[in-house]
Scaffold this active site. Structure first.
Site, mmCIF file in Angstrom:
data_model
loop_
_atom_site.group_PDB
_atom_site.id
_atom_site.type_symbol
_atom_site.label_atom_id
_atom_site.label_comp_id
_atom_site.label_asym_id
_atom_site.label_seq_id
_atom_site.Cartn_x
_atom_site.Cartn_y
_atom_site.Cartn_z
ATOM 1 N N ASP A 138 -38.057 -97.141 -41.170
ATOM 2 C CA ASP A 138 -37.902 -96.105 -40.240
ATOM 3 C C ASP A 138 -37.792 -95.341 -40.598
ATOM 4 O O ASP A 138 -37.127 -93.655 -40.612
ATOM 5 C CB ASP A 138 -38.408 -96.538 -39.088
ATOM 6 C CG ASP A 138 -39.385 -97.301 -38.854
ATOM 7 O OD1 ASP A 138 -39.639 -98.719 -39.737
ATOM 8 O OD2 ASP A 138 -40.945 -96.996 -38.392
ATOM 9 N N ARG B 10 -42.172 -89.857 -31.377
ATOM 10 C CA ARG B 10 -42.073 -91.472 -30.980
ATOM 11 C C ARG B 10 -40.213 -91.707 -31.724
ATOM 12 O O ARG B 10 -40.126 -90.057 -32.625
ATOM 13 C CB ARG B 10 -42.340 -92.967 -32.774
ATOM 14 C CG ARG B 10 -43.594 -93.303 -31.382
ATOM 15 C CD ARG B 10 -44.707 -93.832 -33.033
ATOM 16 N NE ARG B 10 -43.891 -95.365 -32.605
ATOM 17 C CZ ARG B 10 -44.036 -96.399 -32.669
ATOM 18 N NH1 ARG B 10 -44.948 -97.002 -34.020
ATOM 19 N NH2 ARG B 10 -42.961 -97.768 -32.526
ATOM 20 N N GLN C 207 -48.916 -106.429 -36.137
ATOM 21 C CA GLN C 207 -49.304 -105.548 -37.145
ATOM 22 C C GLN C 207 -49.133 -106.283 -38.801
ATOM 23 O O GLN C 207 -50.170 -106.251 -38.942
ATOM 24 C CB GLN C 207 -48.110 -104.816 -37.772
ATOM 25 C CG GLN C 207 -47.831 -103.351 -36.930
ATOM 26 C CD GLN C 207 -47.233 -103.629 -35.653
ATOM 27 O OE1 GLN C 207 -46.871 -104.939 -35.568
ATOM 28 N NE2 GLN C 207 -46.668 -102.481 -34.711
ATOM 29 N N ASN D 121 -35.870 -101.269 -38.925
ATOM 30 C CA ASN D 121 -36.793 -101.418 -39.232
ATOM 31 C C ASN D 121 -37.636 -101.485 -38.168
ATOM 32 O O ASN D 121 -37.349 -101.711 -37.629
ATOM 33 C CB ASN D 121 -37.181 -101.661 -40.648
ATOM 34 C CG ASN D 121 -38.645 -102.087 -40.927
ATOM 35 O OD1 ASN D 121 -39.680 -100.997 -40.824
ATOM 36 N ND2 ASN D 121 -39.123 -103.325 -41.731
ATOM 37 N N LYS D 122 -39.200 -102.563 -38.206
ATOM 38 C CA LYS D 122 -39.751 -103.175 -37.450
ATOM 39 C C LYS D 122 -38.728 -104.438 -36.398
ATOM 40 O O LYS D 122 -38.078 -104.976 -37.256
ATOM 41 C CB LYS D 122 -40.993 -103.734 -37.614
ATOM 42 C CG LYS D 122 -42.318 -104.091 -36.680
ATOM 43 C CD LYS D 122 -42.343 -103.699 -35.548
ATOM 44 C CE LYS D 122 -42.857 -102.648 -34.951
ATOM 45 N NZ LYS D 122 -42.963 -101.908 -34.324
ATOM 46 N N ARG E 156 -49.753 -95.863 -37.323
ATOM 47 C CA ARG E 156 -48.246 -96.154 -36.536
ATOM 48 C C ARG E 156 -47.894 -96.444 -38.309
ATOM 49 O O ARG E 156 -48.712 -96.625 -39.206
ATOM 50 C CB ARG E 156 -48.292 -97.395 -36.376
ATOM 51 C CG ARG E 156 -49.403 -98.173 -36.119
ATOM 52 C CD ARG E 156 -49.858 -98.763 -37.306
ATOM 53 N NE ARG E 156 -48.538 -99.232 -38.068
ATOM 54 C CZ ARG E 156 -48.513 -99.903 -39.085
ATOM 55 N NH1 ARG E 156 -49.243 -99.172 -40.154
ATOM 56 N NH2 ARG E 156 -47.504 -100.525 -39.830
ATOM 57 N N GLY E 157 -46.161 -97.027 -38.455
ATOM 58 C CA GLY E 157 -45.508 -96.676 -40.359
ATOM 59 C C GLY E 157 -45.153 -95.281 -40.447
ATOM 60 O O GLY E 157 -45.900 -94.353 -40.187
ATOM 61 N N ALA E 158 -43.646 -95.330 -40.509
ATOM 62 C CA ALA E 158 -42.720 -93.935 -40.598
ATOM 63 C C ALA E 158 -43.640 -92.759 -41.465
ATOM 64 O O ALA E 158 -43.788 -91.658 -40.648
ATOM 65 C CB ALA E 158 -41.856 -94.306 -41.166
#
Lengths: 366, 366
Positions: free
Chosen positions: A261, A109, A220, A271-272, A64-66
């Site tokens: 993201d 995603r 996270q 973003n998250k 995960r993570g852009a």
């Protein structure tokens, strides 16, 4: 179809040192990734030879993570050709399957634009190969897709180092920073975007403390950010997402730094989930709010954040923690994976090409 | 010392119906409380005959919520005299022990002022008894302390009903509300403060939906608020604490309504950690922010919120969820149990005596 399996230590060691990276390419094994769902309780490695399994790893957040999911997808297309060669497919079948795999990876995603940008970069490699004298030789295509994925990976890690240096220049001595989610080595090709800025601030001798929001629902911050910063012996303190305002009331916080993201041309940044609340809280306390992200995270085609698709994820991510139900069965849940922070709450963007205010973005991006 | 034990259904039924209450007095059994740490997975009842065990139940959050812990402490002093009678103690020894128990109960949790107010009310009962013709008869003291605790309990529940009606008048038709933590029946003598307003809004046919912040670290929103609202068939949706801003961006939210643990004369209000962030987010979106609390929660002796003691709790509440470690061992954690929302972020206070703006408080309190 799931070609993943646990493997022995050598690959683990290559992921953890000399610099932590969430994924690597091995010509023999294929795509090797840390299973980030197991951290920090267990450091486990999964090896992928099938691009559809990579897409599932992106959806289920093994990776995960852009930036990291973009790289995983780029490697995934190399795996596609490798698989076709193994299966002895014709040129036509290889290309058909490659496009099928590309579509599945692209849909894994929706929010992070790096996924699309990295797949587009690989499609450009494909087009160049098709126009080349080697257009009949899929071993050359495999080599070129692999080389491009490795180059993207190296460029991402190098870009994060540059981003870190630019970001560290913004920070005061004895800086106390606050971050959300994990925009670290684990979310990128290495070093991290927001945590790259934290690392560079520490390397410059200016980091007093980094506070980490735990980042519900997936935790996270607690599980990944704290783990990678503790491994680097950096002074990290965990707090829950609701504590940031009280933290700024009670203790010095010099800056917030987060990843992203997808960032629209006007500077609206997805973003998250929880980032927008944090930006509002920072604004209310006059604390600078920085977004650290590579050029790939900027979507110049989008005028503003209203066009960013926001993934809604399964309610069980909220209802169930580590396999334990924490709320009544059947409870309705709202679980957006991301939010959009409007540009006016963002002090500046820290990129590998320098620091830009939201107002300066359009010139840079066009 | 721990005289608690699981008991059979009749006491459970009396806690759950006709109206949910977290505690009740039984002349035979003593103080009977729901073990709120077990909800919603299990509905368990603990019975207390020792006031020191009641203090521990307050500290460990068997019972929580400012009004409820005040009532538990008031019943605790009745238990003290009951215990002395059982032990055949002298008048002097009874009073010495009563004052010891009172001190331990008073120190069980520092932030909520209801605990101190209820103990002060019982000390007034003691003084009146000491000045009465029955000053040698501790059975009379037991009866009067018991009667006072029951009266406080009934007054709290009735006050919440009044508070609810005042609050419901503030709400529009098809109201969409958002709350934090649990200021419900479980936190009070019954009906709830903030959730009393929610219930009264529903009873007035005006409630479209109530969103509940899960409220990390103890998850009272997910575990208690959702449980009690689902039991009442109210339309509740759970979200994480970081989602409130995005919720207000994406969906209609008409008002935020929360409880409080201590409110200073100027209107600064201590409540569960995360409340201050929520108030900042509501302010940024122009959403009214209401604090529902009984007179006992107002501390007229305090000029402003800077004098409110904020409990810092064990870091394991953040590091460990439902017995599962969710972050690296040895990780530093900051875990304040409460925060203080400044008066300027509060639209109005909803009390059993009516609705007051922060500016109107001083007149009401003096």
């Amino acid at each position: 179809m799931m070609m993943s399996q646990a493997t022995a230590t050598p690959l683990i060691e290559r992921l953890l040192a000399p610099t932590l990276t969430p994924l690597l390419w091995d010509d023999e094994a294929g795509l090797v990734m840390l299973d980030q769902r197991q951290l920090p309780q267990a450091v486990m490695v999964l090896t992928y030879t099938c691009p559809l399994a990579v897409a599932e790893a992106i959806t289920t957040m093994v990776v995960r993570g852009a930036p990291a999911i973009g790289l995983a997808a780029a490697y995934g297309l190399a795996l596609s050709v490798k698989q076709s060669l193994r299966q002895g497919l014709s040129l036509q079948a290889t290309l058909t399957q490659l496009h099928q795999h590309e579509a599945v990876l692209r849909a894994a995603r929706p929010t992070a634009v790096n996924l699309m940008a990295c797949l587009d970069a690989q499609l450009a490699v494909l087009q160049a190969w098709q126009a080349s004298p080697h257009a009949n030789d899929t071993t050359v295509l495999l080599a070129e897709l692999t080389q491009k994925a490795l180059a993207l990976h190296q460029a991402d890690a190098a870009g994060n180092q540059a981003m870190g240096r630019y970001g560290a220049e913004l920070m005061p001595d004895n800086a106390v920073l606050l971050t959300h989610c994990n925009a670290g080595a684990l979310a990128t090709g290495g070093y991290g975007t927001a945590l790259g800025v934290v690392r560079a601030t520490a390397e410059a001798g200016k980091l007093a403390r980094i506070y980490a929001n735990e980042t519900r629902p997936r935790l996270q911050g607690a599980q990944l950010t704290c783990w990678e910063l503790m491994n680097d012996n950096l002074p990290v303190t965990l707090l829950t997402d609701g504590m940031s305002g009280w933290l700024m009331q009670q203790r010095k916080v010099d800056a917030v730094v987060v990843g992203a993201d997808r960032i629209a041309r006007n500077g609206d940044a997805a973003n998250k989930i929880g980032t927008y609340n944090l930006a509002l809280v920072a604004k209310a306390h006059g604390v600078p709010f920085y977004v650290a992200a590579p050029r790939f995270t900027f979507d110049a085609a989008l005028a503003d954040g209203s066009g960013i698709p926001i993934e809604e994820r399964c309610g069980d991510e909220v209802r169930v923690i580590e396999g334990q139900a924490v709320s009544p069965a059947g409870l309705p849940v709202w679980n957006p994976g991301f939010d959009v922070t409007p540009a006016h709450l963002i002090t500046a963007f820290i990129t590998e090409a320098g620091v830009f205010t939201p107002e300066q973005l359009t010139d840079w991006l066009t």
